[in-house]
Design a protein around this motif. Structure first.
Motif, PDB file in Angstrom:
ATOM      1  N   MET A 131     -40.660 -13.283   4.670  1.00  0.00           N
ATOM      2  CA  MET A 131     -39.670 -13.740   3.695  1.00  0.00           C
ATOM      3  C   MET A 131     -38.611 -14.586   4.410  1.00  0.00           C
ATOM      4  SD  MET A 131     -37.673 -11.304   1.041  1.00  0.00           S
ATOM      5  CE  MET A 131     -35.953 -11.636   0.865  1.00  0.00           C
ATOM      6  N   THR A 132     -38.261 -15.728   3.805  1.00  0.00           N
ATOM      7  CA  THR A 132     -37.261 -16.571   4.465  1.00  0.00           C
ATOM      8  C   THR A 132     -35.867 -15.965   4.267  1.00  0.00           C
ATOM      9  OG1 THR A 132     -37.214 -17.902   2.480  1.00  0.00           O
ATOM     10  CG2 THR A 132     -38.468 -18.787   4.345  1.00  0.00           C
ATOM     11  N   GLU A 133     -35.081 -16.132   5.301  1.00  0.00           N
ATOM     12  CA  GLU A 133     -33.720 -15.583   5.234  1.00  0.00           C
ATOM     13  C   GLU A 133     -32.899 -16.353   4.204  1.00  0.00           C
ATOM     14  OE1 GLU A 133     -30.259 -14.303   8.386  1.00  0.00           O
ATOM     15  OE2 GLU A 133     -31.412 -16.120   8.721  1.00  0.00           O
ATOM     16  N   HIS A 134     -32.217 -15.642   3.368  1.00  0.00           N
ATOM     17  CA  HIS A 134     -31.394 -16.301   2.351  1.00  0.00           C
ATOM     18  C   HIS A 134     -29.928 -15.997   2.641  1.00  0.00           C
ATOM     19  CE1 HIS A 134     -30.871 -18.372  -1.388  1.00  0.00           C
ATOM     20  NE2 HIS A 134     -30.092 -17.401  -1.850  1.00  0.00           N
ATOM     21  N   VAL A 135     -29.190 -17.031   2.995  1.00  0.00           N
ATOM     22  CA  VAL A 135     -27.785 -16.830   3.375  1.00  0.00           C
ATOM     23  C   VAL A 135     -26.888 -17.438   2.316  1.00  0.00           C
ATOM     24  CG1 VAL A 135     -26.040 -17.375   5.112  1.00  0.00           C
ATOM     25  CG2 VAL A 135     -28.379 -16.874   5.814  1.00  0.00           C
ATOM     26  N   VAL A 136     -25.927 -16.660   1.874  1.00  0.00           N
ATOM     27  CA  VAL A 136     -24.988 -17.161   0.858  1.00  0.00           C
ATOM     28  C   VAL A 136     -23.616 -17.331   1.497  1.00  0.00           C
ATOM     29  CG1 VAL A 136     -23.917 -16.712  -1.395  1.00  0.00           C
ATOM     30  CG2 VAL A 136     -26.248 -15.905  -0.927  1.00  0.00           C
ATOM     31  N   PRO A 137     -23.192 -18.559   1.779  1.00  0.00           N
ATOM     32  CA  PRO A 137     -21.865 -18.733   2.387  1.00  0.00           C
ATOM     33  C   PRO A 137     -20.767 -18.409   1.379  1.00  0.00           C
ATOM     34  CG  PRO A 137     -22.887 -20.872   1.965  1.00  0.00           C
ATOM     35  CD  PRO A 137     -23.870 -19.835   1.512  1.00  0.00           C
ATOM     36  N   LEU A 138     -19.838 -17.563   1.770  1.00  0.00           N
ATOM     37  CA  LEU A 138     -18.752 -17.170   0.854  1.00  0.00           C
ATOM     38  C   LEU A 138     -17.462 -17.920   1.140  1.00  0.00           C
ATOM     39  CD1 LEU A 138     -19.347 -13.315   0.789  1.00  0.00           C
ATOM     40  CD2 LEU A 138     -20.024 -15.004  -0.919  1.00  0.00           C
ATOM     41  N   GLY A 139     -17.407 -18.629   2.254  1.00  0.00           N
ATOM     42  CA  GLY A 139     -16.173 -19.350   2.577  1.00  0.00           C
ATOM     43  C   GLY A 139     -15.145 -18.389   3.128  1.00  0.00           C
ATOM     44  N   THR A 140     -14.074 -18.911   3.651  1.00  0.00           N
ATOM     45  CA  THR A 140     -13.049 -18.052   4.249  1.00  0.00           C
ATOM     46  C   THR A 140     -11.711 -18.168   3.550  1.00  0.00           C
ATOM     47  OG1 THR A 140     -12.603 -19.823   5.807  1.00  0.00           O
ATOM     48  CG2 THR A 140     -14.010 -18.025   6.566  1.00  0.00           C
ATOM     49  N   SER A 141     -11.538 -19.200   2.737  1.00  0.00           N
ATOM     50  CA  SER A 141     -10.199 -19.399   2.178  1.00  0.00           C
ATOM     51  C   SER A 141      -9.985 -18.530   0.942  1.00  0.00           C
ATOM     52  CB  SER A 141      -9.965 -20.870   1.849  1.00  0.00           C
ATOM     53  OG  SER A 141     -10.970 -21.327   0.968  1.00  0.00           O
ATOM     54  N   GLY A 142     -10.884 -18.597  -0.037  1.00  0.00           N
ATOM     55  CA  GLY A 142     -10.718 -17.811  -1.258  1.00  0.00           C
ATOM     56  C   GLY A 142      -9.486 -18.231  -2.016  1.00  0.00           C
ATOM     57  N   LYS A 143      -9.242 -17.495  -3.096  1.00  0.00           N
ATOM     58  CA  LYS A 143      -8.098 -17.837  -3.940  1.00  0.00           C
ATOM     59  C   LYS A 143      -6.855 -17.113  -3.400  1.00  0.00           C
ATOM     60  CE  LYS A 143      -7.191 -18.145  -8.886  1.00  0.00           C
ATOM     61  NZ  LYS A 143      -6.086 -17.201  -9.070  1.00  0.00           N
ATOM     62  N   GLN A 144      -5.782 -17.826  -3.228  1.00  0.00           N
ATOM     63  CA  GLN A 144      -4.552 -17.205  -2.738  1.00  0.00           C
ATOM     64  C   GLN A 144      -3.998 -16.258  -3.797  1.00  0.00           C
ATOM     65  OE1 GLN A 144      -3.362 -17.559   0.341  1.00  0.00           O
ATOM     66  NE2 GLN A 144      -5.231 -18.720   0.645  1.00  0.00           N
ATOM     67  N   SER A 145      -3.448 -15.137  -3.355  1.00  0.00           N
ATOM     68  CA  SER A 145      -2.800 -14.203  -4.279  1.00  0.00           C
ATOM     69  C   SER A 145      -1.831 -13.374  -3.458  1.00  0.00           C
ATOM     70  CB  SER A 145      -3.844 -13.292  -4.929  1.00  0.00           C
ATOM     71  OG  SER A 145      -4.317 -12.369  -3.975  1.00  0.00           O
ATOM     72  N   PRO A 146      -0.822 -12.771  -4.133  1.00  0.00           N
ATOM     73  CA  PRO A 146       0.125 -11.935  -3.380  1.00  0.00           C
ATOM     74  C   PRO A 146      -0.594 -10.810  -2.626  1.00  0.00           C
ATOM     75  CG  PRO A 146       0.977 -12.380  -5.576  1.00  0.00           C
ATOM     76  CD  PRO A 146      -0.428 -12.919  -5.547  1.00  0.00           C
ATOM     77  N   LEU A 147      -1.602 -10.214  -3.263  1.00  0.00           N
ATOM     78  CA  LEU A 147      -2.311  -9.120  -2.590  1.00  0.00           C
ATOM     79  C   LEU A 147      -3.045  -9.633  -1.352  1.00  0.00           C
ATOM     80  CD1 LEU A 147      -3.295  -6.242  -2.327  1.00  0.00           C
ATOM     81  CD2 LEU A 147      -5.165  -6.782  -3.891  1.00  0.00           C
ATOM     82  N   ARG A 148      -3.675 -10.770  -1.504  1.00  0.00           N
ATOM     83  CA  ARG A 148      -4.407 -11.335  -0.358  1.00  0.00           C
ATOM     84  C   ARG A 148      -3.459 -11.608   0.815  1.00  0.00           C
ATOM     85  NH1 ARG A 148      -9.329 -14.159   0.504  1.00  0.00           N
ATOM     86  NH2 ARG A 148      -9.081 -15.651   2.189  1.00  0.00           N
ATOM     87  N   THR A 149      -2.269 -12.120   0.480  1.00  0.00           N
ATOM     88  CA  THR A 149      -1.286 -12.404   1.531  1.00  0.00           C
ATOM     89  C   THR A 149      -0.844 -11.108   2.217  1.00  0.00           C
ATOM     90  OG1 THR A 149      -0.553 -14.311   0.289  1.00  0.00           O
ATOM     91  CG2 THR A 149       0.943 -13.520   2.004  1.00  0.00           C
ATOM     92  N   LEU A 150      -0.635 -10.066   1.405  1.00  0.00           N
ATOM     93  CA  LEU A 150      -0.234  -8.775   1.990  1.00  0.00           C
ATOM     94  C   LEU A 150      -1.317  -8.238   2.919  1.00  0.00           C
ATOM     95  CD1 LEU A 150       1.350  -6.476  -0.739  1.00  0.00           C
ATOM     96  CD2 LEU A 150       2.431  -7.473   1.276  1.00  0.00           C
ATOM     97  N   LEU A 151      -2.563  -8.322   2.449  1.00  0.00           N
ATOM     98  CA  LEU A 151      -3.674  -7.819   3.266  1.00  0.00           C
ATOM     99  C   LEU A 151      -3.768  -8.599   4.576  1.00  0.00           C
ATOM    100  CD1 LEU A 151      -6.293  -7.398   0.398  1.00  0.00           C
ATOM    101  CD2 LEU A 151      -5.323  -5.554   1.775  1.00  0.00           C
ATOM    102  N   TRP A 152      -3.495  -9.877   4.464  1.00  0.00           N
ATOM    103  CA  TRP A 152      -3.548 -10.754   5.638  1.00  0.00           C
ATOM    104  C   TRP A 152      -2.457 -10.385   6.642  1.00  0.00           C
ATOM    105  CZ3 TRP A 152      -6.796 -14.711   7.056  1.00  0.00           C
ATOM    106  CH2 TRP A 152      -6.340 -15.572   8.050  1.00  0.00           C
ATOM    107  N   ARG A 153      -1.286 -10.063   6.100  1.00  0.00           N
ATOM    108  CA  ARG A 153      -0.126  -9.824   6.977  1.00  0.00           C
ATOM    109  C   ARG A 153      -0.074  -8.400   7.529  1.00  0.00           C
ATOM    110  NH1 ARG A 153       4.772 -10.827   3.552  1.00  0.00           N
ATOM    111  NH2 ARG A 153       5.862 -10.292   5.456  1.00  0.00           N
ATOM    112  N   ARG A 154      -0.735  -7.448   6.888  1.00  0.00           N
ATOM    113  CA  ARG A 154      -0.619  -6.050   7.313  1.00  0.00           C
ATOM    114  C   ARG A 154      -1.045  -5.852   8.768  1.00  0.00           C
ATOM    115  NH1 ARG A 154      -3.026  -2.346   9.314  1.00  0.00           N
ATOM    116  NH2 ARG A 154      -4.838  -3.730   9.444  1.00  0.00           N
ATOM    117  N   ARG A 155      -0.204  -5.233   9.547  1.00  0.00           N
ATOM    118  CA  ARG A 155      -0.519  -4.892  10.930  1.00  0.00           C
ATOM    119  C   ARG A 155       0.153  -3.576  11.287  1.00  0.00           C
ATOM    120  NH1 ARG A 155      -3.868  -7.408  10.375  1.00  0.00           N
ATOM    121  NH2 ARG A 155      -4.723  -9.250  11.342  1.00  0.00           N
ATOM    122  N   SER A 156      -0.393  -2.889  12.261  1.00  0.00           N
ATOM    123  CA  SER A 156       0.269  -1.684  12.755  1.00  0.00           C
ATOM    124  C   SER A 156       1.449  -2.093  13.625  1.00  0.00           C
ATOM    125  CB  SER A 156      -0.718  -0.846  13.577  1.00  0.00           C
ATOM    126  OG  SER A 156      -1.767  -0.389  12.755  1.00  0.00           O
TER     127      SER A 156
END
Ligand SMILES: Cc1cc2nc3c(=O)[nH]c(=O)nc-3n(C[C@H](O)[C@H](O)[C@H](O)COP(=O)(O)O)c2cc1C
Length: 220
Positions: free
Chosen positions: A1-26
């Motif tokens: 079976m041939t490998e089927h790869v679905v690129p999802l990209g890295t940017s996505g839609k900006q949102s406050p939650l996404r920004t929070l997840l991005w910024r969260r650090r210990s």
């Protein structure tokens, strides 16, 4: 079976939650400035707060809510240094012992976490594991399913604490490497009867040179 790869990209839609997840650090480097009582209240609500429909902010197996939070406050504006329990239903803190007990909690860590006692408050997250195991005894693996649910819920509460801290400009770090027995036997009590310690969360204002510092992590 041939490998089927679905690129999802890295940017996505900006949102406050996404920004929070991005910024969260210990954060392991805290400023000497006090934590406001409002900021602490927001953190506690994010961890275990009740919602209008009788549920809480965290998902919970069978909506049993087996977690509890003790607050070891050292440097919170308008709150005497002491140990408090959080009453999630009323949103109140109940004093159980006066005095600064951060050092005693810090000393239960498996490795030297000197920075723990520099945080404004240490939150001790605990759970009633035996009761959960009994309640879910009919689910395999018999007698052990409940504890998984409690640990998973502790993860939800901890992430909520991290995200609320990030949004408020605070620093937080979850410490799960500690001597259970030492934390359990601590005087004053930070682990309620029938509960087991699950995590310690240090919260406070990050120091200027902390990796978290808002100037260094101003979003994506
Ligand atoms: C289950 C768990 C246990 C952890 N225990 C500790 C700990 O005992 N001491 C500590 O300094 N950090 C602890 N951490 C925090 C991790 O070290 C931290 O999340 C990791 O280095 C990734 O960094 P970040 O949170 O900044 O993305 C723990 C994290 C998790 C999820």
């Amino acid at each position: 079976m041939t490998e089927h790869v679905v690129p999802l990209g890295t940017s996505g839609k900006q949102s406050p939650l996404r920004t929070l997840l991005w910024r969260r650090r210990s954060t392991r480097s805290f400023s000497a400035r006090s934590l406001s009582l409002d900021a602490l209240a927001s953190i506690l609500w994010a961890a275990q707060g009740h919602t209008a429909d009788g549920h809480r902010v965290c998902p919970s197996a069978h909506a049993r809510y087996p977690l509890a939070l003790s607050i070891v406050a050292g440097d919170v504006d308008g709150l005497a240094a002491g140990v408090y329990t959080y009453d999630a239903e009323s949103g109140h803190l109940r004093l159980t012992a006066l005095g600064d007990h951060r050092d005693a909690v810090a000393q239960t860590a498996l490795v030297d976490h000197e920075w723990l006692k520099q945080s404004a408050a240490l939150l001790v997250l605990t759970g009633d594991i035996d009761s959960a195991n009994r309640h879910f005894a009919d689910q395999p693996p018999a007698g052990r399913r409940g504890q998984r649910y409690v640990w998973l819920e502790a993860g939800h509460a901890s992430q909520n604490i991290y995200l609320q801290a990030t949004e408020t400009g605070l620093g937080a770090t979850l410490v799960a490497g500690f001597h259970d027995d030492r934390l359990q036997d601590l005087d004053p009590t930070v682990v309620p009867a029938e509960h087991e310690p699950l995590a310690i969360l240090a919260v406070g204002l990050p120091s200027e040179d902390s990796a978290w510092s808002p100037r260094k992590r101003s979003g994506q």
